[in-house]
Structure formats: C-alpha cells, structure tokens
Write an enzyme that holds these catalytic residues in place. Structure first.
Site, PDB file in Angstrom:
ATOM      1  N   TYR A  71       0.856  -1.101  -0.039  1.00 37.14           N
ATOM      2  CA  TYR A  71       0.278  -0.185  -0.209  1.00 37.14           C
ATOM      3  C   TYR A  71       0.820   1.301   0.048  1.00 37.14           C
ATOM      4  CZ  TYR A  71      -4.902  -0.281   0.029  1.00 37.14           C
ATOM      5  OH  TYR A  71      -6.285  -0.208  -0.570  1.00 37.14           O
ATOM      6  N   GLU A  96      -0.619   4.784  -0.561  1.00 40.25           N
ATOM      7  CA  GLU A  96      -1.314   6.119  -0.812  1.00 40.25           C
ATOM      8  C   GLU A  96      -0.532   7.150  -0.793  1.00 40.25           C
ATOM      9  OE1 GLU A  96      -4.783   5.815   1.856  1.00 40.25           O
ATOM     10  OE2 GLU A  96      -5.953   4.670   0.675  1.00 40.25           O
ATOM     11  N   ASP A 127      -5.608  14.018 -25.402  1.00 39.15           N
ATOM     12  CA  ASP A 127      -5.505  12.555 -24.718  1.00 39.15           C
ATOM     13  C   ASP A 127      -4.938  11.715 -25.938  1.00 39.15           C
ATOM     14  OD1 ASP A 127      -6.013   9.901 -24.447  1.00 39.15           O
ATOM     15  OD2 ASP A 127      -8.248  10.365 -24.016  1.00 39.15           O
ATOM     16  N   THR A 170      -3.026   6.548 -22.418  1.00 40.08           N
ATOM     17  CA  THR A 170      -2.877   4.943 -21.653  1.00 40.08           C
ATOM     18  C   THR A 170      -1.597   4.733 -22.051  1.00 40.08           C
ATOM     19  OG1 THR A 170      -3.633   4.131 -24.022  1.00 40.08           O
ATOM     20  CG2 THR A 170      -5.409   4.312 -22.356  1.00 40.08           C
ATOM     21  N   LYS A 203      -1.240   0.851 -25.299  1.00 40.89           N
ATOM     22  CA  LYS A 203      -1.505   0.852 -26.545  1.00 40.89           C
ATOM     23  C   LYS A 203      -0.034   0.878 -27.387  1.00 40.89           C
ATOM     24  CE  LYS A 203      -6.103   2.539 -26.362  1.00 40.89           C
ATOM     25  NZ  LYS A 203      -6.445   2.803 -24.966  1.00 40.89           N
ATOM     26  N   ARG A 228      -1.274  -2.315 -18.658  1.00 40.83           N
ATOM     27  CA  ARG A 228      -2.523  -1.449 -18.962  1.00 40.83           C
ATOM     28  C   ARG A 228      -2.654  -0.619 -17.749  1.00 40.83           C
ATOM     29  NH1 ARG A 228      -6.643  -2.786 -21.717  1.00 40.83           N
ATOM     30  NH2 ARG A 228      -5.501  -4.094 -22.825  1.00 40.83           N
TER      31      ARG A 228
HETATM   32  C1  LIG Z   1      -8.428   8.341 -26.604  1.00 38.88           C
HETATM   33  C2  LIG Z   1      -8.567   7.084 -25.721  1.00 38.88           C
HETATM   34  N1  LIG Z   1      -8.670   7.619 -24.331  1.00 38.88           N
HETATM   35  C3  LIG Z   1      -8.944   6.840 -23.173  1.00 38.88           C
HETATM   36  C4  LIG Z   1      -9.042   5.535 -23.224  1.00 38.88           C
HETATM   37  C5  LIG Z   1      -9.404   4.753 -22.053  1.00 38.88           C
HETATM   38  O1  LIG Z   1      -8.350   4.022 -21.550  1.00 38.88           O
HETATM   39  P1  LIG Z   1      -8.625   2.663 -20.665  1.00 38.88           P
HETATM   40  O2  LIG Z   1      -9.433   1.589 -21.498  1.00 38.88           O
HETATM   41  O3  LIG Z   1      -7.564   2.370 -20.110  1.00 38.88           O
HETATM   42  O4  LIG Z   1      -9.461   3.071 -19.627  1.00 38.88           O
HETATM   43  C6  LIG Z   1      -9.085   4.932 -24.485  1.00 38.88           C
HETATM   44  C7  LIG Z   1      -9.175   3.393 -24.902  1.00 38.88           C
HETATM   45  O5  LIG Z   1      -9.450   3.006 -25.546  1.00 38.88           O
HETATM   46  C8  LIG Z   1      -8.789   5.906 -25.720  1.00 38.88           C
HETATM   47  O6  LIG Z   1      -8.651   5.211 -26.974  1.00 38.88           O
END
Ligand SMILES: Cc1ncc(COP(=O)(O)O)c(C=O)c1O
Length: 426
Positions: free
Chosen positions: A47, A49, A193, A219, A222, A228
């Site tokens: 843990y 936090e 993002d 993320t 990918k 993950r």
């Molecule tokens: C552009 C985008 N943002 C956020 C996410 C979310 O990621 P997670 O599945 O790890 O929550 C994805 C997942 O496919 C994504 O394509």
C-alpha cells in the site's frame, strides 16, 4: 497452496489464442517479458497512498524509488516537467483531469464518439457526459478530417472550460497549435488525450502536443507497449485560473490540482507493481530499438491502408498518419456490417473491432466499419510483405463471407503465417 489449475489452464488457452492469431485491434499490443515480470511482482503487496516521499503508509522506501523512476522516465519521454504515473487506466487519467479542471455541470468540447472520439470525451453513458456538459465537434464529411472551423465556432458559442484533443479512431495527426489558439480565445484549458498515438509522439513521428496543450493524458498499453494503465503529463506548471487555494491560502498550481484529483480525488492506493512495469516500458520506449519498432508500425499501417484502398475499400480520410485506420465497408460491401466482419474474421483467428464510421447509417452495435491497427503485429516482427498477405486474407473472407470452407482455409494460412512470429521479442 493448491495451484488454481482452472485459471492457469484458461491463461494458457488465451496465450495460444494470442500466439496463433493475427491481432489487428489498434489499441492492443504485446508487452515484453520484463514488462510482464514487473507486473507480476511482489510490489502488488504494498500500500502506498500518496506520492513518493509523502505517503500515508510506512515501508514505502523501495516503491518510492520505483515510482520516482517511472515519473522521471515519463517526463523524459514527453519532454514534460511533471508526471503522475498512478492513474489505473486511460479513463481514470481523463477523469482526474476533468475533476481538476472543471466543476460538475461545466461545459467542455470533445470529438463526437461516432466520429472517433472516446467514451470519456463526453458520451452520455460515461461520467464525462453525466457529470459535465459535453459539446461535440466532428469530422468534415468531405474528407474525414477534424473540422477545426466547427470547433472554433462551438468554442465561441459555448465558452467551454476545457477543450479535449484526441481520439480512439482517428488516423490523422492533430493541429495542436490551432486548438491552442481556439482555447486561448475563449479562456479554455487544452488537454490532449494521446492514448492511441503516444508511441509515435514520443518518438517524434507525429506532432508534439507540447507546448500547445496545458495537460496531456495517455494510456500506457497501446502504442507505448506497457502495462494496462494511464499517465498524466504537464510541461510547465501554472497557477489554476480559478484561484482554487491550498488550506494555507496559496493558489494551487495545476499539477497540485491534478495530483490531488488522482488521489484522493478518484483513486485509493496506487498499483506499484503496474507502476514498476510502466517504468520498464518507458525505459524501453526511450531506446533505439523501440524507435525502429514504432517507425515500422507507421510504415506497416501506411502499407495496410494502401492495400485496402487498392482492394476497393474506403479508408476514412484516405489513409493514415499513425498506427491505425477506419475501413468504411459500405463502398465495397454495402450489406455487410462491422459486427458481421468482426464475428467472421475471428473464426479465422483474425481479430479486429467493429467501429462506427463518420456519418454512419448503422447503430454502434452493428456499425458500417472496422478499425484496424498495426502495433501488435509489428511487435511480432511483421513487415510490409506480410501486410499485403493479411489484407488479402481479410478480403478473401469478406468476398465470400458465408462460406465456411473459405474461412477454414484462411484460418490455416493465418496460423501458418504466425508460426514464424514469436510473441515476445526479448
Ligand atoms: C483516446 C482514449 N482515451 C482513453 C481511453 C481509455 O483507456 P482505458 O481503457 O485504459 O480506460 C481509450 C481506450 O481505448 C482511448 O482510446
């Protein structure tokens, strides 16, 4: 303790599925042995936090070193000055940013889900659309690229607190400079993002969201080929424009708001085993061999788009700048749905996902398109020559979609081809 044979047999079954098939889901990849090893380590027992050096638990001296390394490597990858490596996923990273930047009910702009945006960019079934007021910009119908004029008009009309760049299914690069100009005009925070193209951004194959974007999320599983998880980075901290204060009365900086939005805002204890694994993956992403890999991902994707177009398919926007593309099936097979293609290809050990195409006439459960990408097969060593064959396999099945013997014969060719490509490259 007795080994849980049931679960481990299933894990082996999944291993064989991954080994024998052609993985074209654009958001998937195969991690290295060391990324996998760190994820399955004793760090899961701890843990922690809080943040390195500021924890709510004792015994964090080792995980502090691990997390600090992950943070430093994340900053180096993106040329950032601050990183939070704790988000459990991409959705959590986006939730933390929204919590830091907006109050419930505030307006933000994101790309329409049916035009390639992600659920967390304002879908009504997601927290982003339930807690906040999303307004969607779209693609231009004539060429399938982002309609920045529409974005600007919407921004002036709606005065959003935040504008979100980025997508789940968009094959072109982003004009972050133009988006920053739009954001500045209305006093909005600009977030990118980059969950999908992150690997191509950190290796400079695509535009860098910095210095234009105030905040970048991604993320890590990918194109970045890590475990993950999620990540938030900032290049250049600044005081929050809304004057939110610390208990001592000082105006908080954006990164202070972000840190406290991750924990205690939306998460509890960080996953230090995953953070260790992220650190390993970030270390790999900084190597020359990763640069070669990700360049090949882009080359393979360009070749795949070319092959689909030559075979008579419509690739949305006419090609790809990154690792993925959307195939609009209607040009060649108006009566076949994305769902049918996904379900049929899987019988031949080819995995893709059905996807809405811009201005789709079908529902998200049927769709008129599929999304394909090259990160996973490229990790296995596939090059342009095999890409030609893979598109031929797909076309062979779609041209004779109800014929079981065609499916069986393609499946054999798929399994034979993949025998030459191991999953773990290290
Ligand atoms: C552009 C985008 N943002 C956020 C996410 C979310 O990621 P997670 O599945 O790890 O929550 C994805 C997942 O496919 C994504 O394509």
């Amino acid at each position: 303790m007795k080994r849980d044979k049931t679960i481990f047999d299933l894990i082996e079954k999944e291993h064989l599925r991954q080994l024998h098939g052609i993985e074209l889901i654009a958001s998937e990849n195969f991690v290295s042995d060391q990324v996998l090893e760190a994820m399955g380590s004793c760090l899961t027992n701890k843990y922690a936090e809080g943040l390195p050096g500021k924890r709510y638990y004792g015994g964090c001296q080792v995980v502090d070193e691990v997390e600090t390394l992950a943070i430093e490597r994340a900053k180096e990858m993106f040329g950032a000055t601050w990183a939070n490596v704790q988000p459990h996923s991409g959705a959590q990273a986006n939730a933390a940013v929204m919590m830091a930047v907006m109050d419930a009910g505030d307006t933000f702009l994101g790309l329409d889900l049916s035009h390639g945006g992600h659920l967390t960019h304002g879908s009504f079934v997601n927290y982003s659309g339930i807690l906040y007021k999303p307004v969607a910009y779209k693609l231009k119908e004539e060429d399938g690229t982002i309609d920045y004029d529409m974005m600007e008009a919407l921004a002036k009309k709606e005065r959003p607190k935040m504008i979100v760049a980025g997508a789940s299914a968009y094959s072109r690069d982003w004009d972050y400079a133009r988006m920053r100009a739009i954001a500045d005009e209305v006093g909005a925070i600009l977030m990118a993002d980059v969950a999908h193209p992150a690997g191509l951004i950190v290796t400079k194959l695509l535009n860098n969201p910095f210095p234009h974007c105030h905040i970048v999320t991604t993320t890590t599983h990918k194109t970045l080929r890590g475990p993950r998880g999620g990540l938030i980075v900032v290049a250049g901290d600044f005081e929050n424009p809304w004057g939110r204060k610390t208990p001592k009365g000082q105006v908080k900086t954006m990164t202070q708001l972000l840190d406290s939005a991750v924990f205690p805002g939306i998460q509890g204890g960080p996953l230090e085993h995953v953070i260790a694994s992220k650190a390993v993956a970030f270390g790999e992403a900084l190597t020359d061999s990763y640069k070669e890999y990700i360049k090949q991902v882009q080359v393979n994707a360009a070749k795949m788009a070319e092959c689909f177009i030559e075979s008579g398919y419509h690739v949305v926007s006419g090609g790809t700048d990154n690792h993925s593309m959307l195939i609009d099936l209607r040009s060649k097979f108006p009566d076949i749905t994305g769902k049918q293609v996904e379900n049929t290809l899987v019988l031949a050990d080819i995995t893709v996902n059905k996807n809405m195409v811009p201005f789709d006439s079908r529902s998200p459960f049927q769709t008129s398109g599929i999304r394909v990408g090259t990160p996973a097969i490229t990790t296995r060593g596939v090059k342009e020559g095999q890409i030609v064959k893979i598109v031929e396999f797909i076309d062979e099945i779609l041209s004779d979609i109800d014929n079981d013997s065609t499916i069986a014969s393609v499946k054999k060719k798929v399994n034979d081809l993949m025998k030459d490509y191991p999953i773990f490259a290290y």
